[in-house]
Design an enzyme around this catalytic site. Structure first.
Site, PDB file in Angstrom:
ATOM      1  N   GLU A  84       0.839  -1.204   0.000  1.00  0.00           N
ATOM      2  CA  GLU A  84       0.000   0.000   0.000  1.00  0.00           C
ATOM      3  C   GLU A  84       0.871   1.250   0.000  1.00  0.00           C
ATOM      4  OE1 GLU A  84      -2.597   0.293   3.319  1.00  0.00           O
ATOM      5  OE2 GLU A  84      -4.226  -0.778   2.369  1.00  0.00           O
ATOM      6  N   LEU A  85       1.876   1.244   0.856  1.00  0.00           N
ATOM      7  CA  LEU A  85       2.749   2.407   0.998  1.00  0.00           C
ATOM      8  C   LEU A  85       3.491   2.697  -0.301  1.00  0.00           C
ATOM      9  CD1 LEU A  85       3.770   4.490   3.107  1.00  0.00           C
ATOM     10  CD2 LEU A  85       5.726   2.977   3.473  1.00  0.00           C
TER      11      LEU A  85
END
Length: 1309
Positions: A84-85
């Site tokens: 996600e990051l």
């Protein structure tokens, strides 16, 4: 019909988190706060987070405006979170997504470097993972952790930080677009729309905006959408264009796109035409439909208001007013054409980027704006067409515009205007000017009106046509001559004023003849004190302007603004304030006569001049006497209705009151308000007797006037001491005069006008320390206290809370309320008990200097129990504190003007004084500071005054220090550091510049500046940071107090201290900032001069005076510079390279003009944070290859780098570049293709005499300067520059051919 949708992305916020650490605690509270602010946040609805990240989640990230990344202990244990990051980081780099990192029980450095407990968890996750995946995770962690965010360890508790995060996100999402900040007149349109929309009403409302094409409907709607969006969870702005297709399937398609935009759902399918009503019936929405020309579309999408939830607002924009009527839209805002003055401002905004023209374009601008007409689009088109052109080109264009607009421009205008108005005028070519010299001009001899009294001044302009004294253009040159000394009207002058005229003469700039506006001239007349003849001069200017072809109705000197300036000029000449006392002298009884005498005596006592105005015995209203006063005391008795004449005069006075700023204070003398309103008692008989033989309309005017004066409120007297009443009335008049001169205090003036209000009122007064808040609150309290059942004034509330604590103060408050004999304690008295006990009693409560809303609520038991007839007045240094105390509209007390400061100075200093100007500057309009400084200086001998004043700045009086310290000590560490940086280095600088540099230092600068503004420590003027000089001095004193030795202080700005530290090589890690004005300084520095300054963030060596060079030499070189530097500004840098050991990882701005550098350094460096680079006039510079590493670079200034030849390997890598200035790089030959530089707006290659080739232009260029180059042809890509407004090809003598440009580009450039 096709629709183009321009609403927001699907989600406002995407949260990235570890559910193990925060889902049920921190995250839940954060989501609740975001939802409360109507922020649309993505939720995963319990999605399993240990699987590979899917396409839906990737789409949600990309379609969110902000990502909040909550780093916690176990965040790195999840590959889901790390993937996600990576995606968030990609969106941050490529889509300019905003990222807000939150560090929840983990230190930012551990995340950034993957160390500590966080690093251990991350190491376990990385086991067995491919190297390229681990590298992406590490890069994302380091980059996102480096973004300014929120660390829980710096906050007192989670709740406070959550609220701040939510507020910050809200501001980022809903801040008004800068696209509308320079739209002339937009605020008036938005205010009008707000009144039509009635946003406080819960009913759904549908309104229309109508007007011809080009009038500005869409612009107004976009600004309205930007302003209102924060108030609606669901919102959409939709633009429609006609198409021939109009069947059932097309309507379903409209609805699908419409609902997809509003609800944020992709690929939404609808089956019937009722889908809009079914989907939005219970939802509050904001919908703006632009450019609508089809009734069927309205019926399909917004059939009726009942389709939408409570509070919804639908705005339909069209040229066809009848279409709105056909859809039963009766609330229509018809966009009006701008006035002549506003049209000029619109034109100037496009032509010059500001609402007023340069001095040498004034006359030309007036005529161009006139010829363009009053349609905003036409004004902007012509303004853009003339933008950047020389004055000679304007003059050359003028004859064509007068006779017939040139073909291309006329063709454009025809699309918007049916008829182009032509103006034929014969301009007088020249103006014979008076010869100027050092002479004393006495208006008694050389200008009719210099000593003419006001009632003798000729007012009609026709009176001037036969005078032979001057030619029609002579007035402005006389008053513009700075060497001219003008004798003011001696009737109004005094010694103080004459000395002030001399003081002003040295402070104000000269007026440029024939190149000034009406306001400029009137300002000049006021400050140069041509006040006795101002009206005559303006009459003369009105007549003179006819020679310029200005019609009387368009003449700026006839405007209401000029009238107000004249009145202000008259006000400034008064020695003392005059107060009118209205009465009917011929019918006064003994009590009235005695009362008028008491009023007159009290006015004299307080320094006013009473002017008694007899309403009897006058045929006409004495306007001179009315205009000579700002306050009138009206004594109303039964004698008023004994004469028709007095009633007629009452009508005239009230008409004057409605059209001017005259304040009326009624005194109801031995009469009741009900008698006046209902014509009862003694009024009834007397009025009937007058009524019998008069026309009804005259009688109705009398009744209306009496109703109006009763509505003002006032003082009643039936019996008792007339002297006490006189004191109260005069105090009221004095306070009103003060409030009228204080901007933004109209609400307090209204408070005084409605002393018997039945509603609960919570009023707030705020302003900087020492501005006079307590004095005003005390005056209001003493004036109104006699009219209340219970009064309580708690002074120094902040100090009392520190001394006694809120609980003890509440005990005192309860004792005062109920009396000590009742034996009630704070625990016995609940808000419900208070409400019941004081239900029928009136209360006046003043809390002075409130610094904490919770303390105020704790002391008085909250604000909820107050009811009708209760009034609370709060004073504070913080506007935000007042808002938290439920003050609807806090009133700010403005600082003193220079003139007001001068008047205050003259109360303490006699005769001419050499330091008056310095005193006014040093006090910055703060009354407390000015009084204390003047009082201290006045005790010195004249020869010592300036030295004494400078010593006071270094060690201010105790009261100034205490007033400032209280505000400063209440700041948190982030705000204190920001304030000290602003005080030492950034006063007068752009706010955006300060935010850019200080954010890079790890501060939350934007929030800090907002808090400093709320605390009245700084202000913004034209987006520049303004700080009162006493506060700047105190900030620097705080830095001085850090240590006696300069090398142990955090910030250095004094040249003596800095030179001592640098030459003695005594710098330490304590030093964070150095700003050295090196004008006239010469010194040698050691190679290790910065060796121990590990924490130096800001370094600036500059010369404040032109012509000087920064002579700081490094004869033995320079070993290194601190790696923490975010600003490196060094004029005339003496070496050919920067130190090789210097790691510019934190560098945001590199500003080194006139340097000796050949290139910055050898090899590659981390330039990720670098935004601005300025190496102008570095004549030895040959290599800028290192800029290829500066991927976030926005501004490059290489002007005058005459040795620079090739930049082909560096410029294309700067993907975020906004401006590129390579003017006068005389050896530069070519530029590479710039098609990938999509953000580039300005390209300046003027004076690059050997420049021959440019492959392609950046696609979004707005300004291109190629004057004086050797370019032979332009790339064909110039035809695609849709944003281009300036193309400068002057003196391009080798240019052989020019691509044919679209008419839109020709029209803009």
């Amino acid at each position: 019909m096709a629709a183009s949708f321009c609403g927001s992305r699907r989600y406002d916020v995407f949260p990235s988190f570890s559910k193990v650490d925060v889902r049920r605690s921190f995250l839940a509270h954060l989501l609740k706060e975001l939802d409360r602010r109507l922020i649309n946040t993505f939720t995963d609805h319990g999605m399993e987070r240990n699987l590979p990240i899917d396409a839906e989640l990737l789409s949600a990230i990309a379609e969110s405006r902000i990502s909040i990344v909550i780093f916690s202990k176990n965040y790195a244990s999840s590959t889901w979170c790390l993937d996600e990051l990576v995606e968030i980081h990609t969106c941050y780099k490529e889509l300019a997504q905003i990222v807000v990192p939150v560090f929840f029980n983990v230190h930012p450095s551990q995340v950034k470097k993957q160390t500590g407990e966080f690093g251990k968890v991350f190491g376990k996750t990385c086991k067995g993972k491919p190297e390229n995946r681990k590298l992406r995770w590490m890069q994302a962690l380091a980059a996102v952790a480096n973004i300014a965010g929120y660390d829980l360890q710096n906050w007192p508790d989670e709740a406070v930080m959550i609220e701040m995060v939510a507020d910050d996100v809200s501001k980022k999402l809903f801040k008004s677009s800068n696209d509308f900040s320079d739209i002339v007149g937009i605020e008036a349109h938005l205010e009008a729309m707000s009144s039509i929309l009635r946003l406080k009403s819960e009913k759904a409302r549908m309104v229309g905006i109508s007007g011809p094409s080009g009038i500005g409907k869409t612009t107004i709607a976009k600004a309205l959408f930007s302003k209102l969006s924060p108030q609606f969870h669901l919102r959409a702005f939709v633009t429609y264009k006609r198409t021939n297709q109009d069947d059932y399937d097309m309507k379903l398609c409209w609805i699908e796109k419409f609902l997809s935009e509003i609800l944020g759902q992709k690929d939404l399918k609808v089956l019937d035409l009722g889908a809009v009503e079914q989907s939005l019936m219970h939802k509050k929405v904001l919908i703006i439909l632009d450019d609508v020309d089809d009734l069927e579309l309205l019926k399909t999408l917004v059939g009726q208001t009942g389709w939408f939830g409570f509070g919804s607002r639908i705005v339909v924009i069209t040229q066809d007013r009848q279409l709105l009527k056909a859809h039963d839209i009766n609330l229509i805002y018809e966009v009006a054409f701008p006035s002549a003055h506003l049209a000029l401002e619109i034109f100037c905004q496009s032509a010059f980027g500001k609402i007023y023209p340069p001095s040498d374009f004034r006359e030309l601008s007036v005529e161009f704006a006139y010829l363009a007409g009053n349609l905003p689009l036409d004004l902007r088109v012509l303004g853009l067409a003339m933008k950047g052109k020389h004055r000679e080109e304007w003059i050359e264009m003028l004859p064509r515009l007068r006779n017939d607009l040139d073909g291309k421009f006329k063709k454009t205008l025809r699309n918007y205007l049916p008829v182009i108005r032509k103006r034929v005028s014969n301009e007088e070519g020249g103006r014979e000017k008076l010869k100027k010299g050092n002479k004393k001009l006495d208006l008694d001899e050389e200008f009719p009106g210099g000593e003419i009294y006001s009632d003798e001044i000729p007012s009609p302009t026709s009176n001037w046509k036969d005078t032979d004294d001057f030619d029609s253009g002579d007035i402005i040159p006389i008053i513009a001559d700075k060497s001219t000394t003008i004798i003011p009207n001696r009737r109004h002058s005094n010694d103080d004023w004459c000395s002030f005229c001399e003081f002003l003469r040295n402070r104000i700039p000269p007026l440029n003849p024939f190149k000034c506006s009406a306001n400029d001239v009137i300002d000049f007349l006021r400050t140069r004190q041509v006040l006795g003849s101002t009206e005559a001069l303006v009459d003369r200017l009105i007549f003179s302007s006819e020679a310029f072809g200005i019609k009387p109705e368009e003449n700026p000197f006839r405007s209401q603004a000029v009238t107000s300036y004249l009145k202000a000029a008259r006000d400034m000449t008064r020695e003392k304030e005059c107060i009118l006392v209205f009465s009917c002298h011929d019918n006064l009884d003994v009590d009235e006569t005695s009362f008028i005498e008491a009023i007159s005596k009290e006015l004299h006592k307080q320094g006013f001049i009473p002017l008694t105005y007899n309403l009897l015995g006058r045929e006409n209203l004495d306007e001179e006497m009315l205009y000579g006063s700002r306050v009138g005391i009206m004594i109303l008795s039964s004698s008023y209705v004994s004469s028709r004449q007095s009633l007629d005069h009452l009508v005239a006075v009230m008409e004057h009151w409605k059209t001017t700023d005259l304040v009326i204070i009624p005194i109801y003398f031995k009469v009741r308000l009900s008698d006046i309103c209902g014509l009862k008692g003694r009024f009834e008989a007397a009025f009937l007797q007058l009524h019998m033989s008069l026309q009804e309309d005259r009688v109705q005017k009398w009744k209306a006037a009496m109703s109006e004066i009763v509505s003002i409120g006032g003082h009643e007297w039936t019996k008792g001491s007339q002297f006490i009443l006189a004191e109260e009335v005069v105090r009221n008049a004095s306070l009103r005069l003060y409030l009228k001169s204080s901007k933004n205090l109209l609400g307090i003036l209204a408070l005084l006008n409605h002393s018997q209000s039945t509603d609960v009122e919570i009023m707030g007064i705020w302003g900087i320390a020492g501005i006079g808040k307590t004095s005003i609150a005390r005056e209001i309290f003493e004036l109104h206290a006699p009219h209340y059942d219970f009064c309580y004034f708690l002074q120094d509330f902040h100090l009392m809370c520190q001394m006694k604590r809120p609980r003890q103060l509440r005990e005192d408050f309860i004792s005062k309320l109920f009396g000590e004999e009742k034996g009630l304690g704070a625990s016995d008295v609940k808000p419900s008990f208070m409400r019941d006990w004081f239900h029928k009693k009136t209360i006046l409560l003043v809390l002075d200097d409130v610094s904490n809303a919770r303390d105020a609520e704790a002391v008085i038991g909250g604000f909820g129990w107050f009811s009708h007839g209760h009034r609370i007045i709060l004073t504070s240094r913080s506007k935000q504190v007042l808002v938290q105390c439920k003050v609807k509209k806090p009133y700010e007390i403005q600082k003193l003007s220079d003139f007001e400061s001068f008047r205050l100075c003259k109360q303490y200093l006699d005769g001419e004084n050499p330091v008056i100007s310095e005193l006014i500057s040093c006090s910055s309009g703060i009354p407390l500071a000015l009084k204390l400084l003047v009082s201290s200086v006045s005790k010195q001998y004249i020869t010592n005054m300036k030295d004494h004043l400078q010593s006071l700045r270094k060690d201010p009086p105790t009261q100034i220090q205490e007033a400032f310290r209280r505000s400063f000590d209440g700041l948190d560490e982030n705000e204190k550091n920001i304030f000290l940086d602003l005080a030492c280095f950034f006063r007068g600088q752009s706010k955006d510049y300060a935010v850019l540099l200080l954010d890079a230092c790890g501060f939350f600068t934007y929030m800090g500046i907002c808090e400093l503004i709320d605390e009245s420590l700084i202000s913004l003027v034209d987006n520049k940071i303004e700080m009162p000089i006493p506060f700047q001095d105190m900030g620097r004193i705080i830095v001085h107090e850090e240590d006696e030795d300069p090398c142990e202080r955090s910030r250095l700005w004094d040249s003596k201290d800095i030179v001592d530290v640098l030459t003695n090589n005594s710098g330490t890690e304590a030093i964070e900032g150095i700003f050295l004005d090196a004008s006239d300084l010469t010194c040698e520095l050691s190679p290790t001069v910065f060796g121990k300054m590990y924490n130096l963030r800001l370094l600036k060596f500059y010369c404040s005076t032109s012509g000087n060079q920064c002579k700081l030499t490094l004869p033995h070189g320079l070993d290194t510079l601190p790696d923490e530097l975010s600003l490196l500004h060094w004029e005339n840098y003496p070496l050919v390279y920067l130190p090789q050991k210097f790691n510019p990882v934190n560098l945001v701005e590199l500003n080194m003009p006139y340097s000796n550098m050949e290139k910055l350094w050898e090899g590659k460096k981390n330039l990720e944070k670098l935004k601005n680079i300025k190496l102008s006039h570095s004549r030895e510079l040959t290599d800028i290859l290192m800029l290829s590493e500066a991927l976030n670079l926005e501004h490059i200034d290489l002007e005058g780098c005459t040795s620079l030849i090739d930049v082909s390997m560096s410029i294309p890598c700067c993907g975020k570049l906004v401006s590129l200035n390579m003017k006068d790089c005389s050896r530069l030959r070519s530029l590479p293709s710039m098609v990938d530089l999509t953000t580039l707006k300005l390209l300046n290659l003027s004076g690059c005499s050997e420049f021959e080739d440019i492959q392609d232009f950046a696609p979004n260029l707005e300004e291109i300067y190629l004057a004086g180059t050797s370019i032979r042809e332009l790339p064909l890509s110039i035809r695609n520059l849709t944003e281009l407004v300036t193309l400068d090809l002057e003196n391009c003598e080798r240019l052989q051919e020019m691509p044919s440009l679209p008419v839109e580009i020709i029209r803009r450039t």
